[in-house]
Design a protein around this motif. Structure first.
Motif, PDB file in Angstrom:
ATOM      1  N   SER A 219       0.826  -1.211   0.000  1.00  0.00           N
ATOM      2  CA  SER A 219       0.000   0.000   0.000  1.00  0.00           C
ATOM      3  C   SER A 219       0.859   1.260   0.000  1.00  0.00           C
ATOM      4  N   PHE A 220       0.645   2.132  -0.990  1.00  0.00           N
ATOM      5  CA  PHE A 220       1.340   3.425  -1.019  1.00  0.00           C
ATOM      6  C   PHE A 220       1.008   4.222   0.241  1.00  0.00           C
ATOM      7  N   SER A 221      -0.233   4.156   0.667  1.00  0.00           N
ATOM      8  CA  SER A 221      -0.662   4.920   1.844  1.00  0.00           C
ATOM      9  C   SER A 221       0.102   4.509   3.094  1.00  0.00           C
ATOM     10  N   TRP A 222       0.275   3.197   3.288  1.00  0.00           N
ATOM     11  CA  TRP A 222       1.008   2.743   4.469  1.00  0.00           C
ATOM     12  C   TRP A 222       2.492   3.085   4.365  1.00  0.00           C
ATOM     13  N   TRP A 223       3.056   2.994   3.172  1.00  0.00           N
ATOM     14  CA  TRP A 223       4.453   3.407   2.969  1.00  0.00           C
ATOM     15  C   TRP A 223       4.617   4.858   3.411  1.00  0.00           C
ATOM     16  N   MET A 224       3.762   5.739   2.877  1.00  0.00           N
ATOM     17  CA  MET A 224       3.877   7.172   3.176  1.00  0.00           C
ATOM     18  C   MET A 224       3.548   7.465   4.636  1.00  0.00           C
ATOM     19  N   ARG A 225       2.562   6.775   5.166  1.00  0.00           N
ATOM     20  CA  ARG A 225       2.191   6.982   6.569  1.00  0.00           C
ATOM     21  C   ARG A 225       3.374   6.715   7.495  1.00  0.00           C
ATOM     22  N   LEU A 226       4.011   5.555   7.326  1.00  0.00           N
ATOM     23  CA  LEU A 226       5.133   5.190   8.186  1.00  0.00           C
ATOM     24  C   LEU A 226       6.355   6.065   7.922  1.00  0.00           C
ATOM     25  N   LEU A 227       6.612   6.382   6.658  1.00  0.00           N
ATOM     26  CA  LEU A 227       7.758   7.224   6.326  1.00  0.00           C
ATOM     27  C   LEU A 227       7.611   8.620   6.928  1.00  0.00           C
ATOM     28  N   CYS A 228       6.478   9.247   6.710  1.00  0.00           N
ATOM     29  CA  CYS A 228       6.263  10.609   7.227  1.00  0.00           C
ATOM     30  C   CYS A 228       6.275  10.624   8.749  1.00  0.00           C
ATOM     31  N   GLN A 229       5.688   9.612   9.356  1.00  0.00           N
ATOM     32  CA  GLN A 229       5.671   9.526  10.820  1.00  0.00           C
ATOM     33  C   GLN A 229       7.100   9.459  11.359  1.00  0.00           C
ATOM     34  N   ARG A 230       7.935   8.639  10.757  1.00  0.00           N
ATOM     35  CA  ARG A 230       9.308   8.482  11.259  1.00  0.00           C
ATOM     36  C   ARG A 230      10.153   9.718  11.028  1.00  0.00           C
ATOM     37  N   VAL A 231      10.013  10.314   9.853  1.00  0.00           N
ATOM     38  CA  VAL A 231      10.787  11.527   9.570  1.00  0.00           C
ATOM     39  C   VAL A 231      10.340  12.659  10.505  1.00  0.00           C
ATOM     40  N   ALA A 232       9.038  12.816  10.679  1.00  0.00           N
ATOM     41  CA  ALA A 232       8.532  13.891  11.549  1.00  0.00           C
ATOM     42  C   ALA A 232       8.950  13.676  12.998  1.00  0.00           C
ATOM     43  N   THR A 233       8.837  12.456  13.482  1.00  0.00           N
ATOM     44  CA  THR A 233       9.210  12.164  14.868  1.00  0.00           C
ATOM     45  C   THR A 233      10.687  12.470  15.092  1.00  0.00           C
ATOM     46  N   ARG A 234      11.514  12.042  14.162  1.00  0.00           N
ATOM     47  CA  ARG A 234      12.950  12.258  14.324  1.00  0.00           C
ATOM     48  C   ARG A 234      13.312  13.736  14.166  1.00  0.00           C
ATOM     49  N   ALA A 235      12.680  14.431  13.228  1.00  0.00           N
ATOM     50  CA  ALA A 235      12.944  15.862  13.045  1.00  0.00           C
ATOM     51  C   ALA A 235      12.488  16.656  14.272  1.00  0.00           C
ATOM     52  N   ASN A 236      11.354  16.283  14.847  1.00  0.00           N
ATOM     53  CA  ASN A 236      10.885  16.967  16.056  1.00  0.00           C
ATOM     54  C   ASN A 236      11.839  16.716  17.223  1.00  0.00           C
ATOM     55  N   ARG A 237      12.323  15.485  17.347  1.00  0.00           N
ATOM     56  CA  ARG A 237      13.290  15.158  18.394  1.00  0.00           C
ATOM     57  C   ARG A 237      14.584  15.938  18.172  1.00  0.00           C
ATOM     58  N   ASP A 238      15.013  16.022  16.925  1.00  0.00           N
ATOM     59  CA  ASP A 238      16.209  16.771  16.551  1.00  0.00           C
ATOM     60  C   ASP A 238      16.034  18.258  16.900  1.00  0.00           C
ATOM     61  N   ARG A 239      14.869  18.786  16.605  1.00  0.00           N
ATOM     62  CA  ARG A 239      14.588  20.197  16.875  1.00  0.00           C
ATOM     63  C   ARG A 239      14.556  20.471  18.377  1.00  0.00           C
ATOM     64  N   ARG A 240      13.947  19.568  19.134  1.00  0.00           N
ATOM     65  CA  ARG A 240      13.910  19.737  20.600  1.00  0.00           C
ATOM     66  C   ARG A 240      15.305  19.658  21.192  1.00  0.00           C
ATOM     67  N   ALA A 241      16.111  18.713  20.691  1.00  0.00           N
ATOM     68  CA  ALA A 241      17.477  18.572  21.193  1.00  0.00           C
ATOM     69  C   ALA A 241      18.266  19.848  20.909  1.00  0.00           C
ATOM     70  N   ASP A 242      18.059  20.421  19.730  1.00  0.00           N
ATOM     71  CA  ASP A 242      18.750  21.642  19.362  1.00  0.00           C
ATOM     72  C   ASP A 242      18.274  22.806  20.235  1.00  0.00           C
ATOM     73  N   ARG A 243      16.982  22.846  20.481  1.00  0.00           N
ATOM     74  CA  ARG A 243      16.396  23.945  21.277  1.00  0.00           C
ATOM     75  C   ARG A 243      16.842  23.866  22.724  1.00  0.00           C
ATOM     76  N   PHE A 244      16.912  22.651  23.276  1.00  0.00           N
ATOM     77  CA  PHE A 244      17.211  22.495  24.706  1.00  0.00           C
ATOM     78  C   PHE A 244      18.657  22.077  24.974  1.00  0.00           C
ATOM     79  N   GLY A 245      19.497  22.069  23.937  1.00  0.00           N
ATOM     80  CA  GLY A 245      20.914  21.847  24.133  1.00  0.00           C
ATOM     81  C   GLY A 245      21.364  20.441  24.441  1.00  0.00           C
ATOM     82  N   GLY A 246      20.807  19.450  23.795  1.00  0.00           N
ATOM     83  CA  GLY A 246      21.264  18.070  24.006  1.00  0.00           C
ATOM     84  C   GLY A 246      20.200  17.079  23.622  1.00  0.00           C
TER      85      GLY A 246
END
Length: 167
Positions: free
Chosen positions: A138-165
């Motif tokens: 399913s294209f939908s499941w591919w995109m769902r899991l891909l976007c979820q993982r990229v967003a989760t990691r980018a948000n974690r990356d952004r928080r780490a950058d904002r809070f210094g670690g």
């Protein structure tokens, strides 16, 4: 104005199909490159996306024909292969799904090899097995899991950058 049709209304899940799919970030966030608002560079994220694409191409019944990753969006050319997924044993379907959505991970966050009981929990249940077999092409499941993982990691990356670690 015409509304967009849902993918399930366009593609027969039992037939091979090729699609151009894309996704964009929200709130003027940057996926890659230099963010003119914050002055930060996010090119390290391309490696994450490429790793996920490689992982997905090895476990989904979908061929990744091409991709382009830009500063605030990415494009993929995908071919669904329900014909290939149909040839996989029930255990193979379960194993592939559990590598994509693992119950357990290593300390590095990588999926652990599924155990026999984990595999049997999917392979032994006809309803769950049928649903997951369909998801694997399913294209939908591919995109769902891909976007979820990229967003989760980018948000974690952004928080780490904002809070210094690491967060």
């Amino acid at each position: 104005m015409m509304s967009r049709m849902a993918g399930c209304e366009i593609f027969d899940p039992d037939e091979v199909a090729i699609a151009h799919v894309y996704t964009r970030v929200c709130r003027r966030c940057f996926l890659l490159g230099d963010d003119p608002f914050s002055g930060k560079n996010f090119d390290h994220r391309k490696v994450w996306i490429e790793e996920h694409l490689r992982q997905f191409a090895s476990f989904f019944g979908i061929d990744l024909l091409g991709f382009s990753i830009l500063s605030d969006h990415f494009h993929l050319i995908l071919r669904s292969r329900p014909d290939v997924v149909a040839t996989w044993s029930d255990e193979e379907v379960a194993r592939r799904w559990l590598m994509l959505c693992p119950h357990r991970r290593t300390a590095d966050g990588l999926p652990m090899t599924p155990t026999d009981p984990e595999i049997k929990s999917i392979a032994g249940c006809p309803i769950k097995r049928t649903e997951i077999r369909q998801r694997l092409s399913s294209f939908s499941w591919w995109m769902r899991l891909l976007c979820q993982r990229v967003a989760t990691r980018a948000n974690r990356d952004r928080r780490a950058d904002r809070f210094g670690g690491p967060v």
